[in-house]
Design an enzyme around this catalytic site. Sequence first.
Site, short mmCIF file in Angstrom:
data_model
loop_
_atom_site.label_atom_id
_atom_site.label_comp_id
_atom_site.label_asym_id
_atom_site.label_seq_id
_atom_site.Cartn_x
_atom_site.Cartn_y
_atom_site.Cartn_z
N GLY A 1 -8.03 -5.53 0.20
CA GLY A 1 -8.31 -6.38 -0.70
C GLY A 1 -7.12 -7.14 -0.94
CB ALA A 2 -4.61 -7.92 -2.33
CG MET A 3 0.34 -5.35 1.64
SD MET A 3 0.01 -3.66 1.41
CE MET A 3 1.68 -3.10 1.00
CD GLU B 1 -2.44 -6.26 -4.33
OE1 GLU B 1 -1.33 -5.77 -4.13
OE2 GLU B 1 -3.19 -5.60 -4.30
CG HIS C 1 1.42 -2.72 -6.12
ND1 HIS C 1 1.82 -1.57 -6.32
CD2 HIS C 1 0.05 -3.11 -5.57
CE1 HIS C 1 0.54 -0.79 -5.68
NE2 HIS C 1 -0.46 -1.57 -5.43
#
Length: 864
Positions: free
Chosen positions: A272-274, A307, A310
């Site tokens: 999905g994303a990082m 994200e 994070h």
Amino acid sequence: MPGENLSRDEARERAALLSVDGYDVSLDLRSAVDAGDGDPRTFRSVTTIRFRCNEPGASSFADLIAPSVTAVSLNGKDLDPSEVFDGSRIALEDLAAENELIVDARCAYSRTGEGMHRFVDPEDGEVYLYTQYEPADARRVFADFEQPDLKAPFRFEVRAPEGWTVWSNGAGELADGVWRFAETKPISTYITCVVAGPYHYVTDSYERVLEDGARLEIPLGAMCRKGLAPYFEADDVFLITKQGLDFFHDHFDYPYPFGKYDQAFVPEYNLGAMENPGLVTFREEYIFRGKVTQASYEARANVILHEMAHMWFGDLVTMEWWDDLWLKESFADFMGTFANVGATRFANAWVTFANRRKAWAYRADQLPSTHPITADIRDLQDAKLNFDGITYAKGASVLKQLVAYVGQDAFLEGARRYFKRNAYGNTRLGDLLSVLEETSGRDMAAWARSWLQTAGVNSLTPQVLLDAEGRVSELAVLQEAPESHPELRPHRVAVGLYRRTPEGALERYARVEADVEGARTVVPHLAGAEAPELVLVNDDDLTYCKIRLDETSLAALGEHLGAVTDPLARALCWSALWNMTRDALLPARDFVDLMLRHAARESDIGVLQMLHAWANSALVHYAAPEWRATGERLLADGALAELRQAEPGSEHQLAWARFFATVASGEADLQLLRGLLEGTDKIDGLEVDQELRWALLEPLAAQGVADEAVLAAELARDDTASGKRHQVRCLAARPSAAVKAQAWAQVVESDALSNALVGATIAGFAQPSQRELTAPYTQKYFAAIERVWTDRSIQIGMDVVQGLFPSLQDSPETLDATDAWLDAHKDAAPALRRLVFEARDDLARALRGQACDAATSGQSLARQ
């Protein structure tokens, strides 16, 4: 390669021996467009690593996966690459107290979304690059010590084709043909990042005055391929970004620590994303080429905020090893929804979480591969598979329970202390528990034992006793656990009582919070209440459990589910009914009936779309085979009726249109789909944009109505990367033995397709209406998967093993074939066996559901 699968023991030994002072990484990416043959194979990567060794004279190794190494130098001494490099590791002998390692290598561009991914846009021929490393693919781009607890500052420099822009974690400048980037704070290898190409780039800025009076300024950027620029809603991305930065600054009391904040929407992305600090990467499907519902915008906002969380949970403070992956993913998953509700326009995001996100957790937690949130991760293959519904959604659900358990203020104060004490470091479970004990005064060790260190999901069922006057004499909550994971946990729950109003609404008239422990807990404060028609034992979704319903509540929902006025309570009821269907306690046809009679009153569009998916899954997997034709007709007729009755131009109309396309199969249905495509049929308010056109085309292709020429014409109309993916999926969906053979060969026997096209081919291959056509591939599947797992990257291996499992061959014979493979391959890679075990469990669950459905009298729940 023998050393590619790094073990936990090896990582611990290396971390005890080495400390890393810094990396200088130089990449030459000019070959991305200059190779001349249209297929550049490699790029030059030169890495300098400065590190210390606690035991001079000891030996260790660096990580690198590359086709070749040109030169290796350790402390000024040239080493022979053929002797020290085995394809995945560089042997380091006789280390000094302070060391400098220089590695000059040829690294490979990727087509699998791992390492340095190279994408050629079919629309304009432009080349785009980006990196994706989690959990351990930075070693495909530069030499490193590939484990999360060997953090270091990084300096990148990149040579790129003329006219390109390059981004990395730090701010960059172009001088003398070289992009040079500011040194990062100490970060782990897997969150470094490079994005390069002719991306469309938009800028903004965020400003905030901190409590000490200092002014924080964060440059913002957002980018996508040029072909997607007309659809790129950068203003909305920046709005959510700024709202999130405000929210996390308000709650974390620790300024964003990584300078700039770029967000790149990139093609053919596996995730999905990082959360790369300073340069977050997202799948470009979050740029919407056609009309979508608000559920899609909410999902995008949730991922942006996930994200962003994070940056603190994962980047600033990182888990020591992948055992404690939850320390970043569970928190980010919880914080994404927490911030969405608290800071953005998506005030009902907890409804989506309860209905959609937790469904992922419940499924994962009932598989034979379930594991505690704090998992036993032996190696990198284990780590790759543990990016799952337990680490994300169950962990987030448990954190929601923790907030109820310790209180929101104590929870957030614990987070603030956690950041300040462990900034730029690595932590384990105990580091977090200690600060939460300080702030809450609660025994966190006992809570952690029950919630973080055990697996499985509990079921909570209400038990209501009435007195002679029809009032509640006693209400108790019964707790059960599966035999495989018998732990009964402490739950902080809200119990809600519901009755119909004179107007017919089903509303809550009493609510009590209680601590549920053990097998039976009496809730004394509800004694004397009027008799309820519905008891909801996890009202407001405070805990993680499967909600069960007593007979009175089940009957009330059968008649009046759509009349439950509270969106979250209604979502929880739907979730309970779906779990009953999956557990073979409710016939699939009853769930289909409930959806058709009550979903039209669903106000939350995300819940409605989830109900559509569940109803289709109930028909495909859990309905008795002899009832499927009836169910298909009921779903298609019901979807079309709701489509025609929906408000013109509304997102509910769009949701019903997409669902109708999913379930359409009869001649009249297909004729309508074709008419909508050709413009000869119209439904007032329904805009058939390009994305909806592809959605209408897939069932036409699967039913043999749209042939290769039709699909080629549609691709000519939409000759883009997105169009190509849609066309490939539709081509593989056609009902032909030759088509299936070709699709199988392209995915299983060849590695020519990119990761995105592998996924599209797999998605088209298995169609519920083509069970007989794909039956011959059951044995071919079991004959091929071990070779695929060995020969292909782990991401492609996972896609093939999961996506091509013969789940539609839902018979005891397929179950036997699966068991035979597992019995004969006890020495296969544990990660591969886990995937097959999970698919076997889904198949066995489907067969139990079909038996339950076959045993039904045919009377729907509402009419019993």
